[in-house]
Structure formats: C-alpha cells, structure tokens
Design a protein around this motif. Structure first.
Motif, PDB file in Angstrom:
ATOM      1  N   ASN A  74       0.776  -1.160  -0.185  1.00 36.65           N
ATOM      2  CA  ASN A  74      -0.098   0.088  -0.109  1.00 36.65           C
ATOM      3  C   ASN A  74       0.831   1.308   0.007  1.00 36.65           C
ATOM      4  O   ASN A  74       2.086   1.129   0.227  1.00 36.65           O
ATOM      5  CB  ASN A  74      -1.020  -0.022   1.170  1.00 36.65           C
ATOM      6  N   GLY A  75       0.238   2.238  -0.113  1.00 41.89           N
ATOM      7  CA  GLY A  75       1.173   3.610  -0.106  1.00 41.89           C
ATOM      8  C   GLY A  75       1.615   3.847   1.130  1.00 41.89           C
ATOM      9  O   GLY A  75       3.013   4.313   0.814  1.00 41.89           O
ATOM     10  N   LEU A  76       1.426   3.693   2.254  1.00 38.32           N
ATOM     11  CA  LEU A  76       2.135   3.867   3.260  1.00 38.32           C
ATOM     12  C   LEU A  76       3.411   3.056   3.644  1.00 38.32           C
ATOM     13  O   LEU A  76       4.538   3.555   3.752  1.00 38.32           O
ATOM     14  CB  LEU A  76       1.157   3.471   4.755  1.00 38.32           C
ATOM     15  N   ILE A 154       8.727  15.248   3.226  1.00 37.37           N
ATOM     16  CA  ILE A 154       9.659  14.094   3.265  1.00 37.37           C
ATOM     17  C   ILE A 154      10.836  14.179   2.820  1.00 37.37           C
ATOM     18  O   ILE A 154      11.845  13.565   3.335  1.00 37.37           O
ATOM     19  CB  ILE A 154       8.709  13.054   2.723  1.00 37.37           C
ATOM     20  N   TYR A 155      11.016  14.864   1.727  1.00 38.92           N
ATOM     21  CA  TYR A 155      12.489  15.005   1.111  1.00 38.92           C
ATOM     22  C   TYR A 155      13.223  15.816   1.970  1.00 38.92           C
ATOM     23  O   TYR A 155      14.380  15.321   2.163  1.00 38.92           O
ATOM     24  CB  TYR A 155      12.138  15.719  -0.284  1.00 38.92           C
ATOM     25  N   ALA A 156      12.765  16.712   2.440  1.00 38.73           N
ATOM     26  CA  ALA A 156      13.596  17.564   3.301  1.00 38.73           C
ATOM     27  C   ALA A 156      14.127  16.881   4.599  1.00 38.73           C
ATOM     28  O   ALA A 156      15.297  17.014   4.910  1.00 38.73           O
ATOM     29  CB  ALA A 156      12.644  18.905   3.628  1.00 38.73           C
ATOM     30  N   ALA A 157      13.317  16.030   5.088  1.00 38.03           N
ATOM     31  CA  ALA A 157      13.499  15.270   6.372  1.00 38.03           C
ATOM     32  C   ALA A 157      14.667  14.442   5.933  1.00 38.03           C
ATOM     33  O   ALA A 157      15.628  14.165   6.710  1.00 38.03           O
ATOM     34  CB  ALA A 157      12.211  14.598   6.769  1.00 38.03           C
ATOM     35  N   MET A 158      14.384  13.677   4.871  1.00 44.66           N
ATOM     36  CA  MET A 158      15.614  12.916   4.297  1.00 44.66           C
ATOM     37  C   MET A 158      16.851  13.320   4.223  1.00 44.66           C
ATOM     38  O   MET A 158      17.982  13.065   4.686  1.00 44.66           O
ATOM     39  CB  MET A 158      14.993  12.138   2.892  1.00 44.66           C
ATOM     40  N   VAL A 159      17.086  14.432   3.436  1.00 44.78           N
ATOM     41  CA  VAL A 159      17.999  15.357   3.239  1.00 44.78           C
ATOM     42  C   VAL A 159      18.666  15.883   4.338  1.00 44.78           C
ATOM     43  O   VAL A 159      20.154  15.635   4.765  1.00 44.78           O
ATOM     44  CB  VAL A 159      17.759  16.523   2.104  1.00 44.78           C
ATOM     45  N   VAL A 183       8.605  10.321   9.583  1.00 46.18           N
ATOM     46  CA  VAL A 183       7.893  10.531   8.339  1.00 46.18           C
ATOM     47  C   VAL A 183       6.422   9.586   8.306  1.00 46.18           C
ATOM     48  O   VAL A 183       5.420  10.080   7.968  1.00 46.18           O
ATOM     49  CB  VAL A 183       8.484   9.928   7.012  1.00 46.18           C
ATOM     50  N   ILE A 184       6.453   8.378   8.711  1.00 45.84           N
ATOM     51  CA  ILE A 184       5.407   7.520   8.962  1.00 45.84           C
ATOM     52  C   ILE A 184       4.220   7.951   9.851  1.00 45.84           C
ATOM     53  O   ILE A 184       3.099   8.292   9.481  1.00 45.84           O
ATOM     54  CB  ILE A 184       5.712   6.061   9.335  1.00 45.84           C
TER      55      ILE A 184
END
Length: 189
Positions: A74-76, A154-159, A183-184
């Motif tokens: 699923n998406g999550l 989400i991208y900012a959190a990863m970066v 993120v989740i």
C-alpha cells in the motif's frame, strides 16, 4: 568496469571528498588510472562530469528505491520503503554519496553550475514521493495531505537527516530510523 565507469566512480569519490572546486580533472584521471585526455573525451569538462556524476547517482538511488518498493502492499508501506531505501543507499555509498550533497541545487559549494538541470534531476525523487502519497491517499493508508507540500517535507526530512549524519558532529546513523518513524507518523491515516 569500463574506463568511462572507472572515471565516473573516481569523480564521484573525489567530488564527495573535495567538492567541485577542490577537484580537478587531473585528480580524477589519476584516481581512475587513465590518461587525462580520456576524461575529457568521455565527459568534456569538469562541469559536465560533475552533472553526470550526480545524475547517475540519482538514477542509481531511484533504481534501488523502485526495486524495493515493488514489495509495498500500500502507499504507506511504499513511503516507508522509499525513505528506508534512500537512507540505506546513502550509508552503503558513504564514499560517493556526498557528491549529491555537494551537487544539490541549493548548495553554495558551486554557485555557477546549472541549477535548473540539477534541480530537475532531484525533482525526480520528489515526483516519486508524490506518486506514492497519491497511492496511499487512494488506498486509505495515508491521511489527506497536500501532496506536493508533503512530498517536499519528506524529502527535506531525508536530506536533513543525511546532511546531519554525514556533515555534523551529531552523525549518529540511528537518526535514520527516527527519520523513518517521523515520516510515517506524519502521514499515516
């Protein structure tokens, strides 16, 4: 490995270590064990080689992420796999991944590079996040969120996590696990 790939690997490692300004074509040729002219033959100039080095790394990250996401039900789960795969890739490629940190369109390390080309390539990662957020909203596993804004967060959190682990004294890779959890929790329906 072909001579072109050897040059590219050498360039990624040197750009990661010394940055764009601190890396020369001669250094790349020496690290790759090839003649200086061969570097120019394959890549033209340093700016083009730098762009290719970053672009090919993003393509490699996306290939791993897409392969890993095939198992998402699923998406999550797809969001979790995306974040986990991206962060794991950074650790597995610790010697070369800082090339992406340095070639970010927002980096001041090389202000004269074509930020449009670089930004478009980074945008591919964000587009994948948008698609999986849409999937999760549709299947009910992700809350109704503004998709573009959420993908950017989400991208900012990863970066941010990668930059913190790689570039700061707070570099505990345990931060990656907490980034995934954050993120989740943020997107779960």
């Amino acid at each position: 490995m072909s001579k072109r790939d050897e040059i590219l690997a050498a360039a990624q490692a040197l750009f990661a270590e010394y940055g764009y300004a601190g890396t020369t074509m001669r250094m790349i040729a020496q690290r790759a064990g090839v003649a200086f002219g061969l570097v120019s033959h394959y890549f033209g100039n340093k700016e083009n080689l730098f762009l290719v080095a970053g672009h090919e790394m993003i393509d490699a990250v996306l290939e791993v992420i897409r392969r890993d996401m095939e198992r998402a039900r699923n998406g999550l789960e797809a969001v979790d796999i995306f974040v986990a795969s991206y962060l794991a890739y950074t650790l597995a490629h610790r010697e070369t991944f800082p090339t992406l940190i340095r070639c970010s369109p927002f980096s001041d390390d090389n202000p004269h590079l074509d930020r449009q080309k670089i930004g478009a390539k980074f945008g591919e990662l964000i587009e994948v996040i948008e698609r999986i957020l849409d999937r999760g909203i549709a299947d009910g596993t992700i809350a109704e969120v503004p998709v573009r804004d959420c993908a950017l967060m989400i991208y900012a959190a990863m970066v941010g996590a990668v930059r913190t682990v790689f570039l700061s004294p707070f570099g505990d890779p345990g931060l990656f696990h907490e980034t995934r959890r954050f993120v989740i929790r943020s997107v779960r329906a």
